[in-house]
Write a protein that holds these residues in place. Structure first.
Motif, mmCIF file in Angstrom:
data_model
loop_
_atom_site.group_PDB
_atom_site.id
_atom_site.type_symbol
_atom_site.label_atom_id
_atom_site.label_comp_id
_atom_site.label_asym_id
_atom_site.label_seq_id
_atom_site.Cartn_x
_atom_site.Cartn_y
_atom_site.Cartn_z
ATOM 1 N N ASP A 41 -7.988 17.639 -10.336
ATOM 2 C CA ASP A 41 -7.763 19.071 -10.552
ATOM 3 C C ASP A 41 -7.861 19.441 -12.031
ATOM 4 O O ASP A 41 -8.388 20.489 -12.381
ATOM 5 C CB ASP A 41 -6.405 19.492 -10.003
ATOM 6 N N ALA A 89 -11.538 19.673 -13.323
ATOM 7 C CA ALA A 89 -12.301 20.812 -12.804
ATOM 8 C C ALA A 89 -13.716 20.417 -12.397
ATOM 9 O O ALA A 89 -13.893 19.693 -11.433
ATOM 10 C CB ALA A 89 -12.285 21.954 -13.796
ATOM 11 N N GLU A 90 -14.714 20.857 -13.126
ATOM 12 C CA GLU A 90 -16.116 20.674 -12.729
ATOM 13 C C GLU A 90 -16.657 19.263 -12.967
ATOM 14 O O GLU A 90 -17.400 18.741 -12.165
ATOM 15 C CB GLU A 90 -16.997 21.672 -13.486
ATOM 16 N N GLU A 91 -16.323 18.657 -14.074
ATOM 17 C CA GLU A 91 -16.913 17.379 -14.447
ATOM 18 C C GLU A 91 -16.039 16.226 -13.976
ATOM 19 O O GLU A 91 -15.011 15.938 -14.568
ATOM 20 C CB GLU A 91 -17.106 17.312 -15.963
ATOM 21 N N LYS A 92 -16.474 15.577 -12.912
ATOM 22 C CA LYS A 92 -15.716 14.460 -12.356
ATOM 23 C C LYS A 92 -16.530 13.174 -12.506
ATOM 24 O O LYS A 92 -17.604 13.053 -11.938
ATOM 25 C CB LYS A 92 -15.407 14.715 -10.889
#
Length: 66
Positions: A48, A51-54
């Protein structure tokens, strides 16, 4: 504890080093459930926050928990 690449490896190391050898099946089941529940909470918080970059490793660990 050793370095691990999967949660399953982490569980096996935890089981060997923390849980008594004579633990019964109910204790083992409850400890395993607790181990994976804690891993799930930590991983969810990290995912969480990212966010976008995992990173791929987080995606793999998330899949392992499902």
């Amino acid at each position: 504890m050793e370095k691990h690449n999967t949660l399953a490896e982490g569980w096996e190391d935890f089981r060997r080093t923390v849980i008594p050898a004579d633990a019964g099946p109910i204790q083992l089941k409850e400890m395993k459930n607790s181990f994976y529940a804690g891993a799930r909470v930590c991983l969810t918080i990290i995912i969480d926050k990212l966010a976008e970059e995992k990173p791929e490793i987080l995606i793999e660990l998330d899949e392992e928990l499902h």
